[in-house]
Every structure is written in C-alpha cells, then in structure tokens.
Design a protein around this motif. Structure first.
Motif, PDB file in Angstrom:
ATOM      1  N   ALA A 169     -17.528 -13.911   5.450  1.00 62.73           N
ATOM      2  CA  ALA A 169     -16.160 -13.680   4.994  1.00 62.73           C
ATOM      3  C   ALA A 169     -16.126 -13.773   3.477  1.00 62.73           C
ATOM      4  N   ILE A 170     -15.094 -13.187   2.878  1.00 64.32           N
ATOM      5  CA  ILE A 170     -14.933 -13.230   1.431  1.00 64.32           C
ATOM      6  C   ILE A 170     -13.531 -13.723   1.089  1.00 64.32           C
ATOM      7  N   VAL A 171     -13.430 -14.401  -0.062  1.00 63.66           N
ATOM      8  CA  VAL A 171     -12.170 -14.981  -0.526  1.00 63.66           C
ATOM      9  C   VAL A 171     -12.007 -14.710  -2.009  1.00 63.66           C
ATOM     10  N   GLY A 172     -10.773 -14.896  -2.502  1.00 66.49           N
ATOM     11  CA  GLY A 172     -10.520 -14.767  -3.933  1.00 66.49           C
ATOM     12  C   GLY A 172     -10.861 -13.380  -4.447  1.00 66.49           C
ATOM     13  N   ASP A 173     -11.404 -13.318  -5.664  1.00 65.13           N
ATOM     14  CA  ASP A 173     -11.717 -12.022  -6.271  1.00 65.13           C
ATOM     15  C   ASP A 173     -12.838 -11.291  -5.549  1.00 65.13           C
ATOM     16  N   ALA A 174     -13.601 -11.952  -4.731  1.00 61.12           N
ATOM     17  CA  ALA A 174     -14.570 -11.246  -3.907  1.00 61.12           C
ATOM     18  C   ALA A 174     -13.867 -10.406  -2.858  1.00 61.12           C
ATOM     19  N   ALA A 175     -12.698 -10.863  -2.410  1.00 61.00           N
ATOM     20  CA  ALA A 175     -11.968 -10.192  -1.335  1.00 61.00           C
ATOM     21  C   ALA A 175     -10.937  -9.203  -1.852  1.00 61.00           C
ATOM     22  N   HIS A 176     -10.330  -9.484  -2.985  1.00 59.01           N
ATOM     23  CA  HIS A 176      -9.244  -8.653  -3.501  1.00 59.01           C
ATOM     24  C   HIS A 176      -9.166  -8.859  -5.006  1.00 59.01           C
ATOM     25  N   VAL A 177      -9.208  -7.784  -5.762  1.00 57.63           N
ATOM     26  CA  VAL A 177      -9.197  -7.884  -7.216  1.00 57.63           C
ATOM     27  C   VAL A 177      -7.982  -7.124  -7.731  1.00 57.63           C
ATOM     28  N   ALA A 178      -7.044  -7.852  -8.300  1.00 57.20           N
ATOM     29  CA  ALA A 178      -5.825  -7.258  -8.842  1.00 57.20           C
ATOM     30  C   ALA A 178      -5.775  -7.465 -10.346  1.00 57.20           C
ATOM     31  N   THR A 179      -5.073  -6.607 -11.037  1.00 57.18           N
ATOM     32  CA  THR A 179      -4.855  -6.846 -12.465  1.00 57.18           C
ATOM     33  C   THR A 179      -4.190  -8.203 -12.660  1.00 57.18           C
ATOM     34  N   PRO A 180      -4.576  -8.942 -13.709  1.00 52.59           N
ATOM     35  CA  PRO A 180      -3.906 -10.224 -13.972  1.00 52.59           C
ATOM     36  C   PRO A 180      -2.407 -10.082 -14.187  1.00 52.59           C
ATOM     37  N   MET A 181      -1.942  -8.858 -14.455  1.00 49.52           N
ATOM     38  CA  MET A 181      -0.521  -8.637 -14.671  1.00 49.52           C
ATOM     39  C   MET A 181       0.299  -9.024 -13.437  1.00 49.52           C
ATOM     40  N   THR A 182      -0.308  -9.013 -12.240  1.00 46.66           N
ATOM     41  CA  THR A 182       0.429  -9.417 -11.041  1.00 46.66           C
ATOM     42  C   THR A 182       0.723 -10.907 -11.045  1.00 46.66           C
ATOM     43  N   GLY A 183      -0.104 -11.697 -11.741  1.00 46.14           N
ATOM     44  CA  GLY A 183       0.072 -13.146 -11.762  1.00 46.14           C
ATOM     45  C   GLY A 183      -0.153 -13.814 -10.420  1.00 46.14           C
ATOM     46  N   SER A 184      -0.831 -13.112  -9.495  1.00 47.35           N
ATOM     47  CA  SER A 184      -0.940 -13.633  -8.131  1.00 47.35           C
ATOM     48  C   SER A 184      -2.354 -14.001  -7.714  1.00 47.35           C
ATOM     49  N   GLY A 185      -3.344 -13.743  -8.561  1.00 50.51           N
ATOM     50  CA  GLY A 185      -4.730 -13.927  -8.143  1.00 50.51           C
ATOM     51  C   GLY A 185      -5.055 -15.350  -7.716  1.00 50.51           C
ATOM     52  N   PHE A 186      -4.597 -16.336  -8.493  1.00 49.33           N
ATOM     53  CA  PHE A 186      -4.911 -17.728  -8.176  1.00 49.33           C
ATOM     54  C   PHE A 186      -4.227 -18.154  -6.881  1.00 49.33           C
ATOM     55  N   THR A 187      -2.961 -17.784  -6.724  1.00 52.66           N
ATOM     56  CA  THR A 187      -2.234 -18.140  -5.504  1.00 52.66           C
ATOM     57  C   THR A 187      -2.846 -17.477  -4.282  1.00 52.66           C
TER      58      THR A 187
END
Length: 376
Positions: free
Chosen positions: A299-317
């Motif tokens: 399984a993958i989590v975090g940026d391994a699983a989904h990479v969004a522009t930091p402009m979304t502000g949602s990556g950490f959450t």
C-alpha cells in the motif's frame, strides 16, 4: 501452518522517513503493529516551509498522554502554523521513544514485492526486509508505487516550481526584524509569480515579534528552462529539487528582482536575506492522481499515493488521514488473523475509504496548475 497460530503481532515495513512515514509508523505502532521504518538518508533532516497542524498532533498519532498511565509525548505541538523542521523533529522524537518502531537509516529501497505469506522491500545494498505488509511513504518518486500501480508509476511535472525558504527573525536585517508586516499570512502575486508568506513559532518556540520563524514560498512559472537544463525535470518526471548551491548569483538576482515592485519591501527583503543565507530551495511541482493505492500486501500513503500542488494546502492532512485509516483497518484484520487474504481485504478497505478523497484533492489543485502554468 496458519499465521494466526503464531500468536505474534502484525508486522509492517514503512518505506520513507519523512512526515508521512513517521505518522504512519506511529499510528501502526499505536494499534500493536511491529514497524520497521526504512529511511534512505542518515539521521537529521531539515527542509520545507510551514504547515498548519491541529492541536495535539503527536498525542493523536501515538495515543500517548490521552489516558491515565500512558506515556507522555517527548515533544508536543500546539495547534497552528509550524515549520516543517519543527513538525519533523516532534514526530521523530516520538518515533525514537516508541519501542514498537525500529528505524533503519541509509536503507535506500530499490524495489518492493510480495508473495503468499509476506511482502518485502529490497535495498540497493542487497538487504531484504520482510513483513506482513509493505507501506510506501517514499514521496512523489515512490519506489513502492511502481509495485502498487505498475501501469501508472510516475507523478508528472505540473509546469512550475516553488521557491521555499524559512528564516529566523533573529537572522533578518534589523530594519525588518519584528516588523508588523509578518504578523499576518499574505498571498500576493500575478500570472507569473505568487508569494505566500507568514510567521510561526521560532526554533525556541517564541511567538513574539523578533523571535519568530518567517517562511515564504514563491510559485514561479518562468524558470522551467532551468529545470530541464539542469536535469531537475526529465521529460515529464521530476527527479530532484534545486538545492541552494545550484542557484547561481545570476539566478539569485533574478529572484530578488522578481519581488521588487511586486510585493511589500519587507517581504522582498526577506527573500533577499534568504538567498544571501543560502536558505532557498526550488521544488518542481508534481501531480499524481491515483488509480489504486493498494496491491495485495502493498500500500502507499502520503505523496507516494497522491501528489497535489501545495496550493491545495491539503497534503499534510491527507497523509494523516491515510495513516489513521490504514492503522484502523490493519488493527481490525489482526484481530481475525494474519493470513494473506485477510490482510489484502483489509488494505482494500483502506483503498475504498481513501481513494476518492485523494483523487479529489489532486484534481482540485490541477485547476490552479492549468491556469498558472504555461506548460500545463
């Protein structure tokens, strides 16, 4: 012999020791999983800008300090903006105090695979690490992702980069140190460059003027030629960031000029001070909309699983949500036994709960990327 007769805790290999990997290791350990965390570099890391965290983050991922008799967290974090380094330090301190997590540094994983009774990660020096599951928390160039989604392994360049730096106010010129311009977060810019800036507690925890950390990020769509020329981006794939020592004087002057006339003198001077101090890095932005985040025992989590522009502000959450849901489904599976079918079914529940949210987060950021970047 059925694994459930062994009366042992479930085991996990977590690949990647950044924020997502630390949170995943701690949530898994909290529910009784024996975790081996593989980190490709040595101890001690520092990078990134600022992130918004909720109050009691470390208590939340560890379960410590929430009930009488539980351990106290070694480093707590108040809710609000903190530097990447402060968050990393607090999570890493918890990992070091957690007997359920073993950290192995300088383990550069080159592949992940699985069989009927185990999954494993192989390092570049030939070491093989086996467990019930392998979890990839190894960022936007994830190795584990290639085993989870072999037909869709790469995040793609979004067509722009972000220049990032943090500076302690004590290191800023006296003329702007403690200035009220840094009291509020700012969002300034135009079609070519956007500045996000703000302040958060300093290295000593100070929040009063003159003792804070000042962080900024400039979204820049005008230096893509540099990225291709230097090999930071090859084809459509981001390979590495622009380090401080890769910023020549001419480019530093271009970045300094970018702020003049665009933004307030105080933020322009912060940029210039950061460049002079060698505190600026350039991060080419990738995007990855997942089709799958699970394959059997992988399984993958975090940026391994989904990479969004930091402009979304949602990556950490999103990474925190991944870690918590993953721990919940593995804990439920462990109560029933550790055979491969139950583990695979549990991970599929993780995918079912997290996939749509992850896809939506990335897609929402792509709207900005297509508008901002000439290459998008």
């Amino acid at each position: 012999m059925n694994d459930r007769t062994l009366n042992r805790p479930p085991t996990a290999i977590v690949v990647g020791g950044s924020l997502a990997g630390l949170m995943t290791s701690l949530t898994l350990s909290r529910v009784g999983v024996a975790v081996t965390l593989l980190e490709r570099s040595g101890p001690g890391r520092s990078r990134g800008g600022g992130l918004l965290v909720s109050d009691g983050l470390v208590e939340r991922v560890t379960g410590w300090g929430l009930v009488p008799g539980s351990p106290r967290v070694p480093t707590t974090l108040s809710g609000g903006m903190h530097s990447w380094h402060t968050i990393f330090t607090a999570l890493y301190a918890a990992v070091e105090h957690d007997p359920g997590v073993t950290v192995i540094h300088n383990a550069r994983v080159t592949s992940a695979d699985q069989g009927d009774s185990a999954a494993w990660a192989t390092a570049d020096d030939g070491r093989v690490f086996r467990a019930d599951v392998v979890i990839g928390a190894d960022g936007h160039r994830s190795v584990v992702r290639a085993a989870v989604a072999p037909s869709h392994p790469d995040a793609t360049f979004a067509g722009y980069l972000v220049w990032i730096a943090t500076m302690e106010e004590t290191g800023l010129p006296e003329s702007i140190r403690g200035h009220r311009a840094f009291d509020q977060n700012v969002f300034l810019g135009d079609d070519d460059a956007m500045l996000l800036g703000g302040s958060f507690p300093g290295e000593d925890g100070g929040t009063e003027r003159g003792r804070r950390t000042i962080g900024w990020a400039v979204y820049d769509s005008t230096h893509n030629d540099l990225l291709y020329r230097n090999g930071n981006v090859q084809g459509s794939v981001v390979h590495h960031s622009v380090s401080a020592d890769e910023i020549p004087d001419e480019l530093a002057e271009q970045l300094a000029r970018m702020g003049r006339g665009r933004w307030s003198p105080q933020w322009t001077e912060v940029m210039q001070a950061s460049l002079r101090a060698g505190r600026v890095i350039g991060t080419p932005i990738s995007e990855y909309v997942p089709h799958h985040v699970v394959n059997g025992r992988l399984a993958i989590v975090g940026d391994a699983a989904h990479v969004a522009t930091p402009m979304t502000g949602s990556g950490f959450t999103q990474a925190l949500d991944d870690a918590e849901v993953l721990a919940d489904v593995i804990e439920a599976a462990a109560r029933r036994g550790l055979d491969g079918r139950l583990i695979a079914d549990a991970l599929l529940k993780y995918e079912k709960k997290r996939l749509r949210s992850a896809q939506s987060s990335v897609q929402s950021g792509q709207t900005f990327s297509r508008r901002f970047s000439p290459a998008a």
